[in-house]
Design a protein around this motif. Sequence first.
Motif, PDB file in Angstrom:
ATOM      1  N   GLY A   1       0.797  -1.221   0.000  1.00 51.90           N
ATOM      2  CA  GLY A   1       0.000   0.000   0.000  1.00 51.90           C
ATOM      3  C   GLY A   1       0.823   1.261   0.000  1.00 51.90           C
ATOM      4  N   ILE A   2       2.123   1.166  -0.260  1.00 50.80           N
ATOM      5  CA  ILE A   2       3.014   2.318  -0.206  1.00 50.80           C
ATOM      6  C   ILE A   2       3.484   2.643  -1.612  1.00 50.80           C
ATOM      7  CG2 ILE A   2       5.174   3.222   0.742  1.00 50.80           C
ATOM      8  CD1 ILE A   2       4.885   1.268   3.027  1.00 50.80           C
ATOM      9  N   VAL A   3       3.493   3.925  -1.943  1.00 51.49           N
ATOM     10  CA  VAL A   3       4.029   4.402  -3.213  1.00 51.49           C
ATOM     11  C   VAL A   3       5.312   5.167  -2.909  1.00 51.49           C
ATOM     12  CG1 VAL A   3       3.610   5.745  -5.297  1.00 51.49           C
ATOM     13  CG2 VAL A   3       1.700   4.595  -4.151  1.00 51.49           C
ATOM     14  N   LEU A   4       6.425   4.675  -3.414  1.00 56.08           N
ATOM     15  CA  LEU A   4       7.724   5.314  -3.190  1.00 56.08           C
ATOM     16  C   LEU A   4       8.184   5.989  -4.481  1.00 56.08           C
ATOM     17  CD1 LEU A   4       9.538   2.507  -1.158  1.00 56.08           C
ATOM     18  CD2 LEU A   4       8.344   4.519  -0.272  1.00 56.08           C
ATOM     19  N   TRP A   5       8.876   7.097  -4.309  1.00 58.26           N
ATOM     20  CA  TRP A   5       9.399   7.877  -5.425  1.00 58.26           C
ATOM     21  C   TRP A   5      10.925   7.842  -5.375  1.00 58.26           C
ATOM     22  CZ3 TRP A   5       5.950  10.676  -8.726  1.00 58.26           C
ATOM     23  CH2 TRP A   5       4.618  10.574  -8.357  1.00 58.26           C
ATOM     24  N   PRO A   6      11.590   8.345  -6.418  1.00 59.05           N
ATOM     25  CA  PRO A   6      13.062   8.361  -6.368  1.00 59.05           C
ATOM     26  C   PRO A   6      13.613   9.080  -5.134  1.00 59.05           C
ATOM     27  CG  PRO A   6      12.321   8.802  -8.600  1.00 59.05           C
ATOM     28  CD  PRO A   6      11.094   8.767  -7.748  1.00 59.05           C
ATOM     29  N   GLN A   7      12.875  10.057  -4.609  1.00 61.37           N
ATOM     30  CA  GLN A   7      13.324  10.739  -3.392  1.00 61.37           C
ATOM     31  C   GLN A   7      13.298   9.825  -2.178  1.00 61.37           C
ATOM     32  OE1 GLN A   7      11.163  11.782  -5.581  1.00 61.37           O
ATOM     33  NE2 GLN A   7      11.343  13.964  -6.036  1.00 61.37           N
ATOM     34  N   ASP A   8      12.628   8.676  -2.288  1.00 64.22           N
ATOM     35  CA  ASP A   8      12.522   7.747  -1.157  1.00 64.22           C
ATOM     36  C   ASP A   8      13.531   6.613  -1.232  1.00 64.22           C
ATOM     37  OD1 ASP A   8      10.283   9.039   0.040  1.00 64.22           O
ATOM     38  OD2 ASP A   8       9.008   8.176  -1.512  1.00 64.22           O
ATOM     39  N   LEU A   9      14.539   6.748  -2.087  1.00 65.19           N
ATOM     40  CA  LEU A   9      15.521   5.679  -2.204  1.00 65.19           C
ATOM     41  C   LEU A   9      16.302   5.461  -0.918  1.00 65.19           C
ATOM     42  CD1 LEU A   9      16.970   6.127  -5.807  1.00 65.19           C
ATOM     43  CD2 LEU A   9      15.416   4.377  -4.968  1.00 65.19           C
ATOM     44  N   ILE A  10      16.224   6.405   0.003  1.00 68.57           N
ATOM     45  CA  ILE A  10      16.868   6.226   1.293  1.00 68.57           C
ATOM     46  C   ILE A  10      16.312   4.992   1.999  1.00 68.57           C
ATOM     47  CG2 ILE A  10      15.219   7.769   2.409  1.00 68.57           C
ATOM     48  CD1 ILE A  10      18.931   7.292   3.339  1.00 68.57           C
ATOM     49  N   TYR A  11      15.017   4.713   1.763  1.00 70.06           N
ATOM     50  CA  TYR A  11      14.419   3.524   2.375  1.00 70.06           C
ATOM     51  C   TYR A  11      15.015   2.250   1.784  1.00 70.06           C
ATOM     52  CZ  TYR A  11      10.943   6.618   4.448  1.00 70.06           C
ATOM     53  OH  TYR A  11      10.334   7.596   5.178  1.00 70.06           O
ATOM     54  N   LEU A  12      15.295   2.257   0.495  1.00 69.94           N
ATOM     55  CA  LEU A  12      15.929   1.098  -0.132  1.00 69.94           C
ATOM     56  C   LEU A  12      17.335   0.897   0.415  1.00 69.94           C
ATOM     57  CD1 LEU A  12      16.010  -1.174  -2.207  1.00 69.94           C
ATOM     58  CD2 LEU A  12      16.712   0.514  -3.921  1.00 69.94           C
ATOM     59  N   ALA A  13      18.073   2.003   0.568  1.00 67.40           N
ATOM     60  CA  ALA A  13      19.420   1.898   1.140  1.00 67.40           C
ATOM     61  C   ALA A  13      19.359   1.363   2.564  1.00 67.40           C
ATOM     62  CB  ALA A  13      20.100   3.263   1.112  1.00 67.40           C
ATOM     63  N   ALA A  14      18.398   1.859   3.351  1.00 67.20           N
ATOM     64  CA  ALA A  14      18.257   1.371   4.727  1.00 67.20           C
ATOM     65  C   ALA A  14      17.889  -0.106   4.753  1.00 67.20           C
ATOM     66  CB  ALA A  14      17.201   2.190   5.461  1.00 67.20           C
ATOM     67  N   LEU A  15      17.034  -0.533   3.816  1.00 67.14           N
ATOM     68  CA  LEU A  15      16.637  -1.943   3.764  1.00 67.14           C
ATOM     69  C   LEU A  15      17.823  -2.840   3.413  1.00 67.14           C
ATOM     70  CD1 LEU A  15      14.166  -3.756   4.076  1.00 67.14           C
ATOM     71  CD2 LEU A  15      13.764  -3.520   1.625  1.00 67.14           C
ATOM     72  N   LEU A  16      18.685  -2.376   2.517  1.00 63.21           N
ATOM     73  CA  LEU A  16      19.874  -3.148   2.170  1.00 63.21           C
ATOM     74  C   LEU A  16      20.827  -3.254   3.354  1.00 63.21           C
ATOM     75  CD1 LEU A  16      20.577  -1.821  -1.449  1.00 63.21           C
ATOM     76  CD2 LEU A  16      19.580  -4.010  -0.790  1.00 63.21           C
ATOM     77  N   ILE A  17      20.955  -2.169   4.112  1.00 63.08           N
ATOM     78  CA  ILE A  17      21.815  -2.206   5.304  1.00 63.08           C
ATOM     79  C   ILE A  17      21.250  -3.184   6.330  1.00 63.08           C
ATOM     80  CG2 ILE A  17      22.694  -0.831   7.224  1.00 63.08           C
ATOM     81  CD1 ILE A  17      22.758   1.561   5.347  1.00 63.08           C
ATOM     82  N   ILE A  18      19.921  -3.181   6.494  1.00 65.14           N
ATOM     83  CA  ILE A  18      19.291  -4.127   7.425  1.00 65.14           C
ATOM     84  C   ILE A  18      19.543  -5.562   6.974  1.00 65.14           C
ATOM     85  CG2 ILE A  18      17.046  -4.969   8.221  1.00 65.14           C
ATOM     86  CD1 ILE A  18      16.114  -2.072   8.324  1.00 65.14           C
ATOM     87  N   CYS A  19      19.433  -5.816   5.681  1.00 66.80           N
ATOM     88  CA  CYS A  19      19.694  -7.166   5.170  1.00 66.80           C
ATOM     89  C   CYS A  19      21.144  -7.575   5.431  1.00 66.80           C
ATOM     90  CB  CYS A  19      19.385  -7.232   3.675  1.00 66.80           C
ATOM     91  SG  CYS A  19      17.631  -7.094   3.270  1.00 66.80           S
ATOM     92  N   ALA A  20      22.080  -6.639   5.250  1.00 64.54           N
ATOM     93  CA  ALA A  20      23.487  -6.945   5.511  1.00 64.54           C
ATOM     94  C   ALA A  20      23.714  -7.263   6.977  1.00 64.54           C
ATOM     95  CB  ALA A  20      24.361  -5.771   5.074  1.00 64.54           C
ATOM     96  N   CYS A  21      23.121  -6.477   7.877  1.00 64.78           N
ATOM     97  CA  CYS A  21      23.263  -6.747   9.314  1.00 64.78           C
ATOM     98  C   CYS A  21      22.621  -8.076   9.694  1.00 64.78           C
ATOM     99  CB  CYS A  21      22.649  -5.605  10.118  1.00 64.78           C
ATOM    100  SG  CYS A  21      23.616  -4.088  10.101  1.00 64.78           S
ATOM    101  N   THR A  22      21.498  -8.405   9.064  1.00 62.14           N
ATOM    102  CA  THR A  22      20.870  -9.698   9.314  1.00 62.14           C
ATOM    103  C   THR A  22      21.774 -10.837   8.876  1.00 62.14           C
ATOM    104  OG1 THR A  22      18.688  -8.696   8.977  1.00 62.14           O
ATOM    105  CG2 THR A  22      18.816 -11.086   8.885  1.00 62.14           C
TER     106      THR A  22
END
Length: 460
Positions: A60-81
């Motif tokens: 239910g979320i619409v993300l824009w290029p300005q929201d790529l910070i969330y993708l970067a944060a998700l990748l960091i979370i995956c790395a820590c996991t």
Amino acid sequence: MNRPPSATIYVRATAGCYTRTRWLCIGVTQLVFYGLPWLRWNGRPMVLFDLAARKFYLFGIVLWPQDLIYLAALLIICACTLFLSSALVGKLWCGFACPHTVFTEIFMWIERRIEGGRSARMRLDMEPASRRKLQKKAIKHGAWLLLAFWTGLTFVAYFTPIRALLQGLASAALGPWEWVWIALYGALAYVNGGLMREAVCRDICPYACFQSTLFDRDTLVVTYDTARGEPRGLRNRKSLSQNLRQGDCIDCTLCVQVCPTGSDIRRGLQSDCMGCAACIDACDLVMDKIGAVRGLIRYSTHNALARQLSPRQMRARILRPRVLAYAGMLAALCAAFAGSLGTRLPLKLDVMRDRLALESEAAEGVVANVYRLHIMNTDERAHRYHIAVSGIDTITLASPAQVVLEGGAARDVAVRVGVTRGHTAAGAHPIVFELQDENDARLRLREKAVFLVARAKAAP
């Protein structure tokens, strides 16, 4: 048992709790991968990365290029996991959830169904060329290519809706980029899962190179109990009658035959080991047959084997500094990510001043500046917004103060702002634009800007 890197590995099928768990993980991951493009949310795909429209739909979320910070944060979370799971249970990811491992298992399952078990495949490869051999090989590679094509099609379906993709495929109307990515991802699945297999883990994957920095002597890994298993050898009446020292390992090499990379766990932990625990299942079956206790090959730690620690003592060493650091970092990142995503306003506002003119005359005695408001509605529903401006006593909005945006839409709105001439000194003055949802008081954004008043021209 040393195996040349170029030798063909014929993996034997096995059964057991770890094998069932691995196939359960394969089923869940592939159900998600192949099934998500077919699910819909509010009339659109549930997950879609629409690069042409620069919108990313996630449930239910619409993300824009300005929201790529969330993708970067998700990748960091995956790395820590990954770091945390590696410190705790070694190559758990590699053995049970890695896409390469998953596809390799599926491709090998197809191979066994067509060519038979390990012995049958070895005999088939040693046979001279014949109609039967070519037929089996053609059917196998045909099934592999069909699976690889569907995998490539599913991958592209995350960027182009699956129904539109299938319609374009049926009418031969797919664009060149769709064909390129279907062919590229399908070829990767076919080559990696069907042809290269263990070579990817052994020679290409970087994880095996830096795994030693994530493991320690209390990491739970697949281990061989040397003290119990050695000296290895076949059990017979002569050895029993002479009371010869005999270990539980009968040197059947089944642990090597079931290993997807062909490594011998009896030589200790190696970079080739994927942690799939197939050798544990194979060894447990052998122990059952010879009447020995299971666990000659098992999940354990180096310290537990060296110091003969009990399972309780081994579990007591789990909460060590490395694990606590990874767990604390992961918890903090997850909390920050969830908090930021939960408090994220489905509204964005950027204000850009018209740089072509310092000022204009909106009406008699009124100085005006023109701005462009870039408004993005990142919600799924349409919203009506009210535009207001403040910062100067006599400032007014000389253009419509309302704008309606559909769900997931963006619009540039030209806004003319005026102040009374003579009541505001020449120069730059800070002002604030405010965007307020008319039906939801929580949806409000404020953005700063600058209002310019030119100096009066001197009389000639």
